[in-house]
Design a protein around this motif. Structure first.
Motif, PDB file in Angstrom:
ATOM      1  N   GLU A  58      91.641  50.045 -21.567  1.00 58.08           N
ATOM      2  CA  GLU A  58      92.033  49.745 -22.943  1.00 58.08           C
ATOM      3  C   GLU A  58      91.324  48.489 -23.455  1.00 58.08           C
ATOM      4  O   GLU A  58      90.865  48.434 -24.605  1.00 58.08           O
ATOM      5  N   GLU A  59      91.193  47.486 -22.589  1.00 57.41           N
ATOM      6  CA  GLU A  59      90.520  46.257 -22.996  1.00 57.41           C
ATOM      7  C   GLU A  59      89.047  46.518 -23.302  1.00 57.41           C
ATOM      8  O   GLU A  59      88.516  46.042 -24.309  1.00 57.41           O
ATOM      9  N   ARG A  60      88.404  47.287 -22.443  1.00 58.25           N
ATOM     10  CA  ARG A  60      86.988  47.604 -22.687  1.00 58.25           C
ATOM     11  C   ARG A  60      86.820  48.351 -24.011  1.00 58.25           C
ATOM     12  O   ARG A  60      85.867  48.099 -24.763  1.00 58.25           O
ATOM     13  N   SER A  61      87.747  49.269 -24.290  1.00 59.51           N
ATOM     14  CA  SER A  61      87.685  50.015 -25.545  1.00 59.51           C
ATOM     15  C   SER A  61      87.867  49.084 -26.734  1.00 59.51           C
ATOM     16  O   SER A  61      87.155  49.195 -27.743  1.00 59.51           O
ATOM     17  N   PHE A  62      88.805  48.136 -26.631  1.00 55.81           N
ATOM     18  CA  PHE A  62      89.055  47.210 -27.737  1.00 55.81           C
ATOM     19  C   PHE A  62      87.859  46.296 -27.962  1.00 55.81           C
ATOM     20  O   PHE A  62      87.457  46.047 -29.107  1.00 55.81           O
ATOM     21  N   VAL A  63      87.297  45.768 -26.886  1.00 54.24           N
ATOM     22  CA  VAL A  63      86.151  44.858 -27.014  1.00 54.24           C
ATOM     23  C   VAL A  63      84.956  45.590 -27.642  1.00 54.24           C
ATOM     24  O   VAL A  63      84.233  45.027 -28.466  1.00 54.24           O
ATOM     25  N   ALA A  64      84.773  46.852 -27.272  1.00 54.79           N
ATOM     26  CA  ALA A  64      83.646  47.618 -27.807  1.00 54.79           C
ATOM     27  C   ALA A  64      83.846  47.951 -29.282  1.00 54.79           C
ATOM     28  O   ALA A  64      82.893  47.920 -30.065  1.00 54.79           O
ATOM     29  N   CYS A  91      98.367  47.034 -23.349  1.00 49.24           N
ATOM     30  CA  CYS A  91      97.854  45.714 -22.967  1.00 49.24           C
ATOM     31  C   CYS A  91      98.851  45.042 -22.020  1.00 49.24           C
ATOM     32  O   CYS A  91      99.960  45.548 -21.820  1.00 49.24           O
ATOM     33  N   PRO A  92      98.494  43.906 -21.433  1.00 48.52           N
ATOM     34  CA  PRO A  92      99.411  43.250 -20.507  1.00 48.52           C
ATOM     35  C   PRO A  92     100.415  42.360 -21.225  1.00 48.52           C
ATOM     36  O   PRO A  92     100.181  41.901 -22.342  1.00 48.52           O
ATOM     37  N   ALA A  93     101.541  42.112 -20.575  1.00 46.45           N
ATOM     38  CA  ALA A  93     102.393  41.004 -20.991  1.00 46.45           C
ATOM     39  C   ALA A  93     101.654  39.711 -20.647  1.00 46.45           C
ATOM     40  O   ALA A  93     100.801  39.692 -19.752  1.00 46.45           O
ATOM     41  N   LEU A  94     101.950  38.633 -21.370  1.00 48.96           N
ATOM     42  CA  LEU A  94     101.249  37.366 -21.175  1.00 48.96           C
ATOM     43  C   LEU A  94     102.217  36.281 -20.710  1.00 48.96           C
ATOM     44  O   LEU A  94     103.366  36.222 -21.149  1.00 48.96           O
ATOM     45  N   THR A  95     101.730  35.403 -19.833  1.00 46.29           N
ATOM     46  CA  THR A  95     102.551  34.276 -19.390  1.00 46.29           C
ATOM     47  C   THR A  95     102.759  33.305 -20.542  1.00 46.29           C
ATOM     48  O   THR A  95     101.885  33.143 -21.401  1.00 46.29           O
ATOM     49  N   ASP A 118      90.373  34.492 -30.658  1.00 48.93           N
ATOM     50  CA  ASP A 118      89.799  35.808 -30.394  1.00 48.93           C
ATOM     51  C   ASP A 118      90.933  36.833 -30.315  1.00 48.93           C
ATOM     52  O   ASP A 118      91.810  36.726 -29.461  1.00 48.93           O
ATOM     53  N   PRO A 119      90.940  37.864 -31.190  1.00 50.04           N
ATOM     54  CA  PRO A 119      92.008  38.866 -31.148  1.00 50.04           C
ATOM     55  C   PRO A 119      92.143  39.534 -29.784  1.00 50.04           C
ATOM     56  O   PRO A 119      93.248  39.874 -29.365  1.00 50.04           O
ATOM     57  N   ALA A 120      91.025  39.719 -29.085  1.00 47.64           N
ATOM     58  CA  ALA A 120      91.079  40.356 -27.769  1.00 47.64           C
ATOM     59  C   ALA A 120      91.881  39.508 -26.793  1.00 47.64           C
ATOM     60  O   ALA A 120      92.607  40.033 -25.940  1.00 47.64           O
ATOM     61  N   ARG A 121      91.774  38.201 -26.916  1.00 49.20           N
ATOM     62  CA  ARG A 121      92.517  37.324 -26.003  1.00 49.20           C
ATOM     63  C   ARG A 121      94.002  37.299 -26.334  1.00 49.20           C
ATOM     64  O   ARG A 121      94.834  37.144 -25.448  1.00 49.20           O
ATOM     65  N   LEU A 122      94.335  37.425 -27.613  1.00 48.36           N
ATOM     66  CA  LEU A 122      95.742  37.504 -27.978  1.00 48.36           C
ATOM     67  C   LEU A 122      96.392  38.760 -27.412  1.00 48.36           C
ATOM     68  O   LEU A 122      97.589  38.793 -27.147  1.00 48.36           O
ATOM     69  N   LEU A 123      95.587  39.804 -27.229  1.00 48.23           N
ATOM     70  CA  LEU A 123      96.123  41.053 -26.687  1.00 48.23           C
ATOM     71  C   LEU A 123      96.013  41.123 -25.172  1.00 48.23           C
ATOM     72  O   LEU A 123      96.947  41.562 -24.492  1.00 48.23           O
ATOM     73  N   PHE A 124      94.884  40.687 -24.635  1.00 45.23           N
ATOM     74  CA  PHE A 124      94.611  40.944 -23.219  1.00 45.23           C
ATOM     75  C   PHE A 124      94.603  39.696 -22.343  1.00 45.23           C
ATOM     76  O   PHE A 124      94.376  39.789 -21.150  1.00 45.23           O
ATOM     77  N   GLY A 125      94.809  38.524 -22.931  1.00 38.64           N
ATOM     78  CA  GLY A 125      94.968  37.332 -22.113  1.00 38.64           C
ATOM     79  C   GLY A 125      93.855  36.320 -22.254  1.00 38.64           C
ATOM     80  O   GLY A 125      92.706  36.655 -22.563  1.00 38.64           O
ATOM     81  N   ALA A 126      94.202  35.066 -21.989  1.00 40.49           N
ATOM     82  CA  ALA A 126      93.270  33.955 -22.183  1.00 40.49           C
ATOM     83  C   ALA A 126      92.251  33.833 -21.069  1.00 40.49           C
ATOM     84  O   ALA A 126      91.278  33.111 -21.207  1.00 40.49           O
ATOM     85  N   GLY A 140      85.486  40.787 -20.014  1.00 37.62           N
ATOM     86  CA  GLY A 140      86.379  41.929 -20.014  1.00 37.62           C
ATOM     87  C   GLY A 140      87.181  42.078 -18.745  1.00 37.62           C
ATOM     88  O   GLY A 140      87.924  43.032 -18.588  1.00 37.62           O
ATOM     89  N   VAL A 141      87.064  41.137 -17.802  1.00 42.17           N
ATOM     90  CA  VAL A 141      87.818  41.214 -16.550  1.00 42.17           C
ATOM     91  C   VAL A 141      88.584  39.915 -16.367  1.00 42.17           C
ATOM     92  O   VAL A 141      88.054  38.837 -16.597  1.00 42.17           O
TER      93      VAL A 141
END
Length: 285
Positions: free
Chosen positions: A127-133, A143-147, A262-270, A275-276
Motif C-alpha cells: 500500500e505504501e509503494r502504491s501511495f508513493v507512486a 496503513c500502520p498505526a503510529l507511535t 510529507d503526506p506519505a509520512r503522515l500515513l505510513f510513518g516518520a 518506502g521501507v
C-alpha cells in the motif's frame, strides 16, 4: 435508495475529518454528535456488505464456519475479494487499529470468508509503494498505526487511511482503549445479528468470548457471552481511560501535523527510508 459502499466510505471520511476538527477546537458535544452519525453510517456500511455476502454466498453472513483448507495444503482464499478490501471490511467493523490475526478472525466471524494472514504481512508495504507512486489515487489505503512519540509504525498494527490521525495514533493507553473499542464493535455486531432474528456464527461467538474474558464484569465464564453486557462493560472501562487517552492522541496528532509535511509520512510513518521502515524487519504477526 441504498447508498453504495463508495458513497458510504466517502461519508465516513467526512465525519472522521469533522470529528478531528471538533476535537481540536474542544467542541466535545459536536464531536459526540458527529460520532453518533459516524456509527450510523458504519452500521449502514456493514449492512450493505452483509447483503452482498448473502446474495453471493450460500449461507452468507450466517454460515456456521468457513471451510478449512485441504489437509496438508497451503491456505487458500475462496473469495475473489482483494486482500486489501478484506482488511478494510474487517477494520471497518473493528473501528480501531488491529493486527492481522484479529483482522482475519473478524472477517471469518462476520463475513464467512477465510483471510490468509501471511498476505496481510506484506499488504502495508504494498500500500505504501502504491501511495508513493501515485498519491491519493485510491479512496483508502491500509496503513500502520503510529507511535505517539516518534510517529513510527507500530509493528503489526494496521489501520485505514481515512481514519483521523488521532484514531491511528497509539499512546500508552492506546492498546487497551483500542481493545475495548474492538470489543464494543464486535458486541454491537453480534447484538445486531441477534436482533435481526439470525444466529451469529460460531467464530463470531468465539471472538466475542475472547474479548469478554478480558473485560471486568463482561462475562461469567461459562456459556455464550451476552453481547449487550460485553458492550456495556467495555464502555464502562473506556470511560475510565478516555480523557487521558484522548489528550495523548490529540497532542500527538497536533505535533505530527507540524513535523510531518510529507503526506506519505503522515500515513505510513516518520521512519520511512525509500518506502521501507527502518524498524521493519521480518514478517508481521
Amino acid at each position: 435508495m441504498t447508498a453504495s459502499l463508495e458513497e458510504l466510505e466517502a461519508r465516513m471520511v467526512e465525519y472522521r475529518t469533522a470529528i478531528s476538527e471538533s476535537n481540536r477546537r474542544g467542541e466535545k458535544d459536536e464531536a459526540k454528535r458527529l460520532r453518533d452519525k459516524l456509527r450510523a453510517v458504519l452500521a449502514e456500511y456493514t449492512r450493505v456488505v452483509d447483503e452482498g455476502e448473502e446474495l453471493s454466498e450460500p449461507g452468507g453472513l450466517y454460515a456456521v464456519e468457513a471451510e478449512p483448507p485441504p489437509s496438508g495444503g497451503a491456505p487458500q482464499s475462496s473469495t475473489s475479494v482483494p486482500i486489501r478490501e478484506q482488511a478494510h471490511q474487517a477494520l471497518t467493523i473493528l473501528d480501531a487499529p488491529a493486527g492481522p490475526k484479529l483482522i482475519a478472525a473478524t472477517h471469518a466471524a462476520f463475513l464467512s470468508e477465510p483471510v490468509v494472514t501471511a498476505r496481510l504481512g506484506s499488504l502495508r508495504r504494498d500500500e505504501e509503494r502504491s501511495f508513493v507512486a501515485q498519491p491519493f489515487a485510491r479512496p483508502y489505503y491500509i496503513c500502520p498505526a503510529l507511535t505517539h512519540d516518534r510517529f513510527t509504525p507500530v509493528r503489526g498494527l494496521l489501520a485505514v487511511s481515512t481514519w483521523s490521525l488521532e484514531q491511528r495514533i497509539s499512546g500508552p493507553l492506546g492498546p487497551r482503549v483500542d481493545f475495548l473499542t474492538h470489543a464494543k464493535r464486535v458486541g454491537e455486531q453480534v447484538a445486531r445479528i441477534e436482533r435481526a432474528g439470525h444466529q451469529p456464527t460460531l467464530p463470531a461467538w468465539a471472538l466475542l468470548r475472547r474479548f469478554a474474558l478480558n473485560i471486568p464484569g463482561a462475562y461469567e465464564g461459562f456459556g455464550r457471552p451476552d453481547a449487550t453486557r460485553v458492550v456495556e462493560a467495555a464502555e464502562a472501562e473506556t470511560a475510565v481511560h478516555a480523557d487521558a487517552d484522548d489528550a495523548t492522541r490529540r497532542a500527538a496528532a497536533a505535533r505530527a501535523r507540524e513535523q510531518l509535511t510529507d503526506p506519505a509520512r503522515l500515513l505510513f510513518g516518520a521512519a520511512r527510508v525509500g518506502g521501507v521502515d527502518k524498524a521493519d524487519s521480518g514478517s508481521e504477526n
